[in-house]
Design a protein around this motif. Structure first.
Motif, PDB file in Angstrom:
ATOM      1  N   SER A 116     -53.764 -54.653 -65.013  1.00  0.00           N
ATOM      2  CA  SER A 116     -53.580 -54.211 -63.631  1.00  0.00           C
ATOM      3  C   SER A 116     -53.330 -52.713 -63.618  1.00  0.00           C
ATOM      4  CB  SER A 116     -52.402 -54.942 -62.997  1.00  0.00           C
ATOM      5  OG  SER A 116     -51.189 -54.601 -63.659  1.00  0.00           O
ATOM      6  N   PRO A 117     -53.691 -52.019 -62.527  1.00  0.00           N
ATOM      7  CA  PRO A 117     -53.489 -50.561 -62.459  1.00  0.00           C
ATOM      8  C   PRO A 117     -52.052 -50.143 -62.725  1.00  0.00           C
ATOM      9  CG  PRO A 117     -54.905 -51.296 -60.660  1.00  0.00           C
ATOM     10  CD  PRO A 117     -54.389 -52.545 -61.344  1.00  0.00           C
ATOM     11  N   SER A 118     -51.091 -50.988 -62.357  1.00  0.00           N
ATOM     12  CA  SER A 118     -49.688 -50.612 -62.519  1.00  0.00           C
ATOM     13  C   SER A 118     -49.242 -50.616 -63.985  1.00  0.00           C
ATOM     14  CB  SER A 118     -48.794 -51.567 -61.720  1.00  0.00           C
ATOM     15  OG  SER A 118     -48.947 -52.892 -62.178  1.00  0.00           O
ATOM     16  N   THR A 119     -49.978 -51.305 -64.855  1.00  0.00           N
ATOM     17  CA  THR A 119     -49.578 -51.378 -66.265  1.00  0.00           C
ATOM     18  C   THR A 119     -50.492 -50.586 -67.194  1.00  0.00           C
ATOM     19  OG1 THR A 119     -50.857 -53.407 -66.585  1.00  0.00           O
ATOM     20  CG2 THR A 119     -48.554 -53.661 -65.938  1.00  0.00           C
ATOM     21  N   GLN A 120     -51.620 -50.101 -66.689  1.00  0.00           N
ATOM     22  CA  GLN A 120     -52.564 -49.391 -67.546  1.00  0.00           C
ATOM     23  C   GLN A 120     -51.974 -48.118 -68.144  1.00  0.00           C
ATOM     24  OE1 GLN A 120     -56.081 -48.740 -65.171  1.00  0.00           O
ATOM     25  NE2 GLN A 120     -56.855 -50.824 -65.494  1.00  0.00           N
ATOM     26  N   LEU A 265     -31.960 -59.347 -51.352  1.00  0.00           N
ATOM     27  CA  LEU A 265     -33.199 -59.956 -50.851  1.00  0.00           C
ATOM     28  C   LEU A 265     -33.841 -60.802 -51.947  1.00  0.00           C
ATOM     29  CD1 LEU A 265     -34.733 -57.080 -48.691  1.00  0.00           C
ATOM     30  CD2 LEU A 265     -33.499 -59.117 -47.937  1.00  0.00           C
ATOM     31  N   MET A 266     -33.021 -61.601 -52.600  1.00  0.00           N
ATOM     32  CA  MET A 266     -33.489 -62.569 -53.593  1.00  0.00           C
ATOM     33  C   MET A 266     -34.144 -61.885 -54.789  1.00  0.00           C
ATOM     34  SD  MET A 266     -35.458 -66.125 -52.602  1.00  0.00           S
ATOM     35  CE  MET A 266     -34.760 -66.150 -50.966  1.00  0.00           C
ATOM     36  N   GLY A 267     -33.587 -60.745 -55.236  1.00  0.00           N
ATOM     37  CA  GLY A 267     -34.086 -60.072 -56.431  1.00  0.00           C
ATOM     38  C   GLY A 267     -35.457 -59.458 -56.263  1.00  0.00           C
ATOM     39  N   VAL A 268     -35.743 -58.907 -55.093  1.00  0.00           N
ATOM     40  CA  VAL A 268     -37.069 -58.350 -54.823  1.00  0.00           C
ATOM     41  C   VAL A 268     -37.327 -57.127 -55.700  1.00  0.00           C
ATOM     42  CG1 VAL A 268     -36.176 -56.934 -52.925  1.00  0.00           C
ATOM     43  CG2 VAL A 268     -38.610 -57.465 -53.023  1.00  0.00           C
ATOM     44  N   ASN A 269     -38.575 -56.941 -56.126  1.00  0.00           N
ATOM     45  CA  ASN A 269     -38.957 -55.780 -56.927  1.00  0.00           C
ATOM     46  C   ASN A 269     -39.065 -54.535 -56.054  1.00  0.00           C
ATOM     47  OD1 ASN A 269     -39.246 -56.722 -59.618  1.00  0.00           O
ATOM     48  ND2 ASN A 269     -41.106 -57.799 -59.027  1.00  0.00           N
ATOM     49  N   LEU A 270     -38.879 -53.373 -56.680  1.00  0.00           N
ATOM     50  CA  LEU A 270     -39.005 -52.114 -55.953  1.00  0.00           C
ATOM     51  C   LEU A 270     -40.412 -51.937 -55.404  1.00  0.00           C
ATOM     52  CD1 LEU A 270     -37.827 -49.342 -55.102  1.00  0.00           C
ATOM     53  CD2 LEU A 270     -38.760 -48.440 -57.245  1.00  0.00           C
ATOM     54  N   TYR A 274     -40.971 -50.776 -51.672  1.00  0.00           N
ATOM     55  CA  TYR A 274     -41.609 -49.481 -51.434  1.00  0.00           C
ATOM     56  C   TYR A 274     -42.827 -49.627 -50.513  1.00  0.00           C
ATOM     57  CZ  TYR A 274     -43.213 -44.749 -52.609  1.00  0.00           C
ATOM     58  OH  TYR A 274     -43.585 -43.436 -52.547  1.00  0.00           O
ATOM     59  N   ALA A 275     -43.563 -50.719 -50.667  1.00  0.00           N
ATOM     60  CA  ALA A 275     -44.814 -50.901 -49.907  1.00  0.00           C
ATOM     61  C   ALA A 275     -44.611 -51.577 -48.561  1.00  0.00           C
ATOM     62  CB  ALA A 275     -45.800 -51.720 -50.737  1.00  0.00           C
ATOM     63  N   ALA A 276     -43.399 -52.050 -48.263  1.00  0.00           N
ATOM     64  CA  ALA A 276     -43.168 -52.842 -47.054  1.00  0.00           C
ATOM     65  C   ALA A 276     -43.345 -52.017 -45.781  1.00  0.00           C
ATOM     66  CB  ALA A 276     -41.766 -53.446 -47.098  1.00  0.00           C
ATOM     67  N   ASN A 287     -46.548 -60.651 -49.785  1.00  0.00           N
ATOM     68  CA  ASN A 287     -47.103 -61.139 -51.053  1.00  0.00           C
ATOM     69  C   ASN A 287     -46.671 -60.194 -52.160  1.00  0.00           C
ATOM     70  OD1 ASN A 287     -48.780 -63.513 -50.421  1.00  0.00           O
ATOM     71  ND2 ASN A 287     -49.883 -62.072 -49.135  1.00  0.00           N
ATOM     72  N   ARG A 288     -46.170 -60.722 -53.244  1.00  0.00           N
ATOM     73  CA  ARG A 288     -45.672 -59.882 -54.333  1.00  0.00           C
ATOM     74  C   ARG A 288     -46.782 -58.974 -54.862  1.00  0.00           C
ATOM     75  NH1 ARG A 288     -42.655 -62.259 -59.110  1.00  0.00           N
ATOM     76  NH2 ARG A 288     -42.250 -60.025 -59.349  1.00  0.00           N
ATOM     77  N   ALA A 289     -46.482 -57.680 -54.924  1.00  0.00           N
ATOM     78  CA  ALA A 289     -47.488 -56.694 -55.329  1.00  0.00           C
ATOM     79  C   ALA A 289     -47.861 -56.813 -56.799  1.00  0.00           C
ATOM     80  CB  ALA A 289     -46.968 -55.281 -55.033  1.00  0.00           C
ATOM     81  N   LYS A 290     -46.938 -57.271 -57.639  1.00  0.00           N
ATOM     82  CA  LYS A 290     -47.186 -57.292 -59.083  1.00  0.00           C
ATOM     83  C   LYS A 290     -47.975 -58.516 -59.527  1.00  0.00           C
ATOM     84  CE  LYS A 290     -44.152 -55.690 -61.960  1.00  0.00           C
ATOM     85  NZ  LYS A 290     -42.938 -55.513 -62.774  1.00  0.00           N
ATOM     86  N   ILE A 291     -48.226 -59.464 -58.624  1.00  0.00           N
ATOM     87  CA  ILE A 291     -48.960 -60.664 -58.992  1.00  0.00           C
ATOM     88  C   ILE A 291     -50.280 -60.672 -58.247  1.00  0.00           C
ATOM     89  CG2 ILE A 291     -48.983 -63.180 -58.969  1.00  0.00           C
ATOM     90  CD1 ILE A 291     -45.997 -63.169 -59.193  1.00  0.00           C
ATOM     91  N   THR A 292     -51.388 -60.537 -58.988  1.00  0.00           N
ATOM     92  CA  THR A 292     -52.717 -60.494 -58.377  1.00  0.00           C
ATOM     93  C   THR A 292     -53.558 -61.705 -58.753  1.00  0.00           C
ATOM     94  OG1 THR A 292     -53.532 -59.179 -60.239  1.00  0.00           O
ATOM     95  CG2 THR A 292     -52.724 -57.973 -58.312  1.00  0.00           C
ATOM     96  N   SER A 293     -53.114 -62.457 -59.772  1.00  0.00           N
ATOM     97  CA  SER A 293     -53.917 -63.586 -60.253  1.00  0.00           C
ATOM     98  C   SER A 293     -53.791 -64.818 -59.366  1.00  0.00           C
ATOM     99  CB  SER A 293     -53.511 -63.947 -61.684  1.00  0.00           C
ATOM    100  OG  SER A 293     -52.142 -64.296 -61.735  1.00  0.00           O
TER     101      SER A 293
END
Length: 417
Positions: A116-120, A265-270, A274-276, A287-293
């Motif tokens: 994913s672009p966030s981990t490349q 907020l139930m352990g929400v990721n940054l 940030y995108a909200a 929809n969680r941004a880090k999960i695309t599959s």
């Protein structure tokens, strides 16, 4: 029993009248033919096309002896569940005489494209550091050893931090602190992932082909990032202290608010905070941004306890975002995350608390939900972990009302203003 025989095929006659010689391999009543470099003239054959030339038969016998030696390396028990194709592929691989070779950098580029672009970025930085260590962008996968990796880690830890100069378009050393052992370990872990992907792609256990047999990464001791508490649940007293913390530093205040909001907020990721965008009502659906599959929809109620912290993060003038103060902290989410962790460290130093990062909010929420007696499956559902799909096959899924009740119970176990 495996049998071998040198043969020619009647319909394989070439334009010059010769016949190519093949070795017929038969196992469990099924035959396959392996090509050789030998050819027979018509005078070398009988009328029924059997080879009669003694020299050709002698050469064929030498090849057959080599093939038998390859098969002798395989135990009879291993052969029992194999077929003739496995036998032929084993022989081809062993007799090819070619050493397997793979350019680690070129293979790494292919692996990174699948990320994913966030981990490349982390993988690219690891390969770039490896290039600086080697002084070239060439490395055969067979040349990676434990000693080389240890030397690479020492190089990374001794190397000054680099800054990209937009004018010269080159990375230049700075006078900033050198990277930590955790940072060099992280780079090695990224390289290990690339290496393991190559093993998975090029090793074929079913056919007995182990082109990349070693795993030099496994014996490297790695140091995980973020200090003692970085990726672990925090003690309750630290969370409580952050909830009630007072500070005159606006940046530290924003960092503390971001942590409490993530926790509340139930352990929400940054990345999701940030995108909200602004939304109506008191339930945040995203929809969680880090999960695309797969679809990872969250429906989180806004608890009254964290409303004061949210209001402070909403004070910015930019109404395009739900929490504009996060965007003031950084123009991109990774910069924002870095800045928040920076100011969290400032607060930790003032309070003489061991280091942790924003991500500890998520781990802490999960631990406290478990402490309240909720089973692991329910907690994983609340956090929307990857194994939700497997959990759903065993347990009945929780409703979002039930998940928000768990969140409410976690927050009510703390003292709020």
């Amino acid at each position: 029993m495996i049998t071998f025989k040198a043969i020619v095929i009647s319909n394989n006659r070439r334009k010059d009248g010769t016949f190519p010689v093949k070795i017929r391999v038969t196992y469990k009543g099924v035959s396959r033919r392996l090509a050789t470099a030998m050819v027979c003239k018509p005078t070398d054959l009988t009328r029924s096309l059997k080879i009669k030339n003694a020299d050709i038969l002698s050469q064929a016998d030498k090849i057959i002896i080599q093939m038998r030696e390859v098969i002798k390396e395989v135990s009879p028990f291993e052969l029992e569940d194999k077929d003739v194709d496995w036998v032929v592929n084993r022989i081809k691989d062993k007799l090819s005489g070619e050493k397997f070779s793979l350019d680690f950098f070129e293979w790494g580029k292919k692996v990174i494209k699948q990320k994913s672009p966030s981990t490349q970025g982390a993988y690219i930085r690891a390969l770039n550091a490896l290039e600086r260590f080697l002084g070239k962008r060439e490395l055969d996968v067979n040349d990676i050893t434990k000693v080389m990796l240890l030397d690479f880690m020492e190089f990374v830890e001794a190397e000054p931090k680099l800054h990209y100069n937009c004018k010269t378009k080159e990375f230049e050393p700075t006078d900033k602190k050198k990277v930590s052992k955790a940072a060099s370990s992280l780079m090695v872990m990224k390289l290990q992932h690339i290496y393991n992907a190559a093993k998975e792609r090029y090793n074929d256990e079913d056919r007995g082909m182990t082109r990349i047999p070693r795993s030099p990464f496994d014996s490297i001791k790695k140091v995980f990032p973020s200090g003692d508490y970085g990726q672990e649940p925090l003690p309750r007293e630290i969370i409580q202290k952050m909830i009630l913390a007072k500070t005159s530093d606006p940046s530290v205040r924003t960092a503390l608010d971001a942590f409490v909001v993530s926790f509340g907020l139930m352990g929400v990721n940054l990345a999701d905070l940030y995108a909200a965008k602004p939304f109506p009502g008191n339930r945040w659906v995203y929809n969680r941004a880090k999960i695309t599959s797969r679809k990872a929809e969250m429906r989180v109620d806004i608890p009254v306890q964290i409303e004061p912290y949210l209001r402070r993060l909403q004070e910015g003038a930019d109404t395009d975002w739900w929490l504009p103060e996060l965007h003031r902290m950084g123009s991109k989410k990774n910069i924002c995350n870095m800045q928040i962790n920076k100011y969290l460290r400032r607060w930790q130093n003032d309070e003489e608390i061991e280091g942790f990062t924003l991500y500890a909010a998520r781990h802490s929420w999960g631990q406290y939900a478990r402490d309240l007696g909720h089973d692991l499956a329910s907690v994983n559902e609340c956090l929307c972990h990857k194994d939700n799909l497997e959990i759903g096959r065993i347990y009945a899924s929780l409703s979002w009302e039930q998940k928000n009740d768990i969140n409410k119970a976690v927050l009510e176990s703390f003292v709020w203003e």
